[in-house]
Design a protein around this motif. Structure first.
Motif, PDB file in Angstrom:
ATOM      1  N   PRO A  91       0.796  -1.235   0.000  1.00  0.00           N
ATOM      2  CA  PRO A  91       0.000   0.000   0.000  1.00  0.00           C
ATOM      3  C   PRO A  91       0.824   1.278   0.000  1.00  0.00           C
ATOM      4  O   PRO A  91       0.338   2.329  -0.421  1.00  0.00           O
ATOM      5  CB  PRO A  91      -0.826  -0.136   1.291  1.00  0.00           C
ATOM      6  CG  PRO A  91      -0.984  -1.600   1.469  1.00  0.00           C
ATOM      7  CD  PRO A  91       0.325  -2.195   1.022  1.00  0.00           C
ATOM      8  N   MET A  92       2.081   1.201   0.448  1.00  0.00           N
ATOM      9  CA  MET A  92       2.911   2.407   0.450  1.00  0.00           C
ATOM     10  C   MET A  92       3.178   2.935  -0.966  1.00  0.00           C
ATOM     11  O   MET A  92       3.550   4.088  -1.148  1.00  0.00           O
ATOM     12  CB  MET A  92       4.240   2.133   1.159  1.00  0.00           C
ATOM     13  CG  MET A  92       5.163   1.170   0.449  1.00  0.00           C
ATOM     14  SD  MET A  92       6.652   0.785   1.402  1.00  0.00           S
ATOM     15  CE  MET A  92       7.503   2.351   1.390  1.00  0.00           C
ATOM     16  N   TYR A  93       2.947   2.080  -1.974  1.00  0.00           N
ATOM     17  CA  TYR A  93       3.199   2.486  -3.356  1.00  0.00           C
ATOM     18  C   TYR A  93       1.925   2.842  -4.120  1.00  0.00           C
ATOM     19  O   TYR A  93       1.959   3.006  -5.342  1.00  0.00           O
ATOM     20  CB  TYR A  93       3.901   1.346  -4.102  1.00  0.00           C
ATOM     21  CG  TYR A  93       5.229   0.948  -3.510  1.00  0.00           C
ATOM     22  CD1 TYR A  93       6.275   1.860  -3.382  1.00  0.00           C
ATOM     23  CD2 TYR A  93       5.446  -0.358  -3.050  1.00  0.00           C
ATOM     24  CE1 TYR A  93       7.491   1.490  -2.830  1.00  0.00           C
ATOM     25  CE2 TYR A  93       6.657  -0.736  -2.507  1.00  0.00           C
ATOM     26  CZ  TYR A  93       7.676   0.191  -2.395  1.00  0.00           C
ATOM     27  OH  TYR A  93       8.879  -0.174  -1.856  1.00  0.00           O
ATOM     28  N   LEU A  94       0.794   2.962  -3.429  1.00  0.00           N
ATOM     29  CA  LEU A  94      -0.486   3.168  -4.104  1.00  0.00           C
ATOM     30  C   LEU A  94      -0.492   4.395  -5.015  1.00  0.00           C
ATOM     31  O   LEU A  94      -0.973   4.324  -6.156  1.00  0.00           O
ATOM     32  CB  LEU A  94      -1.602   3.296  -3.070  1.00  0.00           C
ATOM     33  CG  LEU A  94      -2.318   2.009  -2.670  1.00  0.00           C
ATOM     34  CD1 LEU A  94      -3.272   2.263  -1.515  1.00  0.00           C
ATOM     35  CD2 LEU A  94      -3.052   1.425  -3.858  1.00  0.00           C
ATOM     36  N   GLN A  95       0.029   5.508  -4.531  1.00  0.00           N
ATOM     37  CA  GLN A  95      -0.020   6.728  -5.336  1.00  0.00           C
ATOM     38  C   GLN A  95       0.820   6.597  -6.596  1.00  0.00           C
ATOM     39  O   GLN A  95       0.420   7.056  -7.677  1.00  0.00           O
ATOM     40  CB  GLN A  95       0.453   7.929  -4.511  1.00  0.00           C
ATOM     41  CG  GLN A  95       0.033   9.285  -5.104  1.00  0.00           C
ATOM     42  CD  GLN A  95      -1.467   9.399  -5.266  1.00  0.00           C
ATOM     43  OE1 GLN A  95      -2.233   9.150  -4.331  1.00  0.00           O
ATOM     44  NE2 GLN A  95      -1.909   9.753  -6.471  1.00  0.00           N
ATOM     45  N   TRP A  96       1.964   5.983  -6.474  1.00  0.00           N
ATOM     46  CA  TRP A  96       2.832   5.744  -7.642  1.00  0.00           C
ATOM     47  C   TRP A  96       2.095   4.899  -8.680  1.00  0.00           C
ATOM     48  O   TRP A  96       2.115   5.206  -9.877  1.00  0.00           O
ATOM     49  CB  TRP A  96       4.113   5.062  -7.174  1.00  0.00           C
ATOM     50  CG  TRP A  96       5.144   4.788  -8.235  1.00  0.00           C
ATOM     51  CD1 TRP A  96       5.135   5.198  -9.542  1.00  0.00           C
ATOM     52  CD2 TRP A  96       6.352   4.034  -8.061  1.00  0.00           C
ATOM     53  NE1 TRP A  96       6.262   4.750 -10.196  1.00  0.00           N
ATOM     54  CE2 TRP A  96       7.018   4.040  -9.319  1.00  0.00           C
ATOM     55  CE3 TRP A  96       6.928   3.369  -6.987  1.00  0.00           C
ATOM     56  CZ2 TRP A  96       8.243   3.383  -9.515  1.00  0.00           C
ATOM     57  CZ3 TRP A  96       8.149   2.724  -7.175  1.00  0.00           C
ATOM     58  CH2 TRP A  96       8.788   2.730  -8.427  1.00  0.00           C
ATOM     59  N   ILE A  97       1.433   3.852  -8.220  1.00  0.00           N
ATOM     60  CA  ILE A  97       0.699   2.969  -9.129  1.00  0.00           C
ATOM     61  C   ILE A  97      -0.415   3.736  -9.837  1.00  0.00           C
ATOM     62  O   ILE A  97      -0.619   3.603 -11.048  1.00  0.00           O
ATOM     63  CB  ILE A  97       0.127   1.763  -8.353  1.00  0.00           C
ATOM     64  CG1 ILE A  97       1.272   0.876  -7.855  1.00  0.00           C
ATOM     65  CG2 ILE A  97      -0.827   0.951  -9.230  1.00  0.00           C
ATOM     66  CD1 ILE A  97       0.844  -0.165  -6.841  1.00  0.00           C
ATOM     67  N   LYS A  98      -1.139   4.549  -9.083  1.00  0.00           N
ATOM     68  CA  LYS A  98      -2.239   5.313  -9.665  1.00  0.00           C
ATOM     69  C   LYS A  98      -1.739   6.367 -10.647  1.00  0.00           C
ATOM     70  O   LYS A  98      -2.359   6.606 -11.692  1.00  0.00           O
ATOM     71  CB  LYS A  98      -3.057   5.975  -8.551  1.00  0.00           C
ATOM     72  CG  LYS A  98      -3.841   4.977  -7.709  1.00  0.00           C
ATOM     73  CD  LYS A  98      -4.558   5.672  -6.561  1.00  0.00           C
ATOM     74  CE  LYS A  98      -5.338   4.680  -5.713  1.00  0.00           C
ATOM     75  NZ  LYS A  98      -6.001   5.317  -4.552  1.00  0.00           N
ATOM     76  N   ASP A  99      -0.616   6.993 -10.324  1.00  0.00           N
ATOM     77  CA  ASP A  99      -0.089   8.074 -11.169  1.00  0.00           C
ATOM     78  C   ASP A  99       0.582   7.569 -12.438  1.00  0.00           C
ATOM     79  O   ASP A  99       0.444   8.171 -13.506  1.00  0.00           O
ATOM     80  CB  ASP A  99       0.918   8.927 -10.375  1.00  0.00           C
ATOM     81  CG  ASP A  99       0.261   9.740  -9.284  1.00  0.00           C
ATOM     82  OD1 ASP A  99      -0.979   9.888  -9.316  1.00  0.00           O
ATOM     83  OD2 ASP A  99       0.990  10.208  -8.386  1.00  0.00           O
TER      84      ASP A  99
END
Length: 258
Positions: free
Chosen positions: A102-110
């Motif tokens: 979950p710590m990488y969620l924003q990267w995945i979304k962006d």
């Protein structure tokens, strides 16, 4: 089992996207070790594949997985995808095809394309994950554990769990529950060759570590098993971390000479 519907959805999704290259899906971590706490634990999953999968498959996998993660516990789901060839015979550090936390969620979304290009390589944590799978793992789909995984050499397992605690002197004030119980887990293995969950390791620590730290460990245990926050004496926590790290380092040197 907690979150059984979610786990079933994850299994069906993985089978649909990976298809015939899928060797197996394995549950490990606190849920497999019977100490899961929906407020303090994540759901740990490992996928083994026969061969590499294409980036377009990885992106579709992440797209669906992000949605599933929203249905999970507070700490979410954590997953690694690994090729079978690195499981047996075991390779350390272990190469992986994809990792999600979950710590990488924003990267995945962006930028999912950049994420799948970047999120592959070697991961020392996998030695600990494989060890837990060998001892406690649950097959969600596919081949039996003993057919897929080789026993992790002791020196590799020790190095893997050492990497998880070596920064405890600084990190214990930020994550006291996690670091106190993990230090107990490393010591339980180095001293008594025990493969324990965080909960069992804390119980071991109360019985085997210096009395002056018993209340600190007991509080970490109580907070781990409940929704409490730990607000104990952080100076004592740092002292505990430094003393335990010194013991671990001495034991590592002894074991490396054997």
């Amino acid at each position: 089992m907690f979150y059984q519907t979610l786990i079933d959805e994850f299994t069906a999704m993985s089978r649909g996207i990976i298809g015939e290259k899928l060797t197996g899906i394995y549950l490990h971590g606190s849920m497999a070790m019977n100490c899961f706490n929906s407020e303090k634990s994540d759901i740990d999953l490992l996928i083994v594949i026969e061969d590499g999968i294409r980036n377009v498959q990885k992106i579709e996998f992440l797209k669906q997985f992000v949605k599933l993660n929203e249905k999970g516990p507070a700490k979410g789901l954590e997953i690694s995808i690994v090729k079978r060839e690195f499981c047996k015979p075991f390779v350390y550090p272990t190469p992986f095809e994809l990792h999600f936390s979950p710590m990488y969620l924003q990267w995945i979304k962006d930028n999912p394309e950049n994420y799948v290009e970047s999120m592959k390589g070697m991961d020392k944590d996998l030695a600990a994950h494989f060890t837990v799978i060998n001892k406690y793992g649950i097959v969600l789909y596919g081949e039996m554990i003993e057919h897929v995984f080789e026993e992790v050499p002791k020196k590799d397992y020790i190095d893997s769990i050492w990497c998880d605690v070596k920064g405890a002197s600084e990190e214990i004030t930020k994550e006291p529950i996690y670091m106190i119980l993990n230090l107990c887990r490393v010591l339980a293995f180095i001293k008594d060759n025990l493969y324990l969950s965080k909960q069992s390791a804390g119980e071991w620590g109360v019985s085997h570590l210096p009395r002056k730290y018993h209340f600190l460990i007991s509080r970490a245990l109580d907070c781990y098993k409940s929704n409490q926050l730990m607000r104990e004496d952080m100076e004592l926590a740092r002292q505990f971390a430094n003393e335990m790290l010194a013991i671990i380092c001495r034991q590592k040197l002894i074991l490396s000479d054997e």
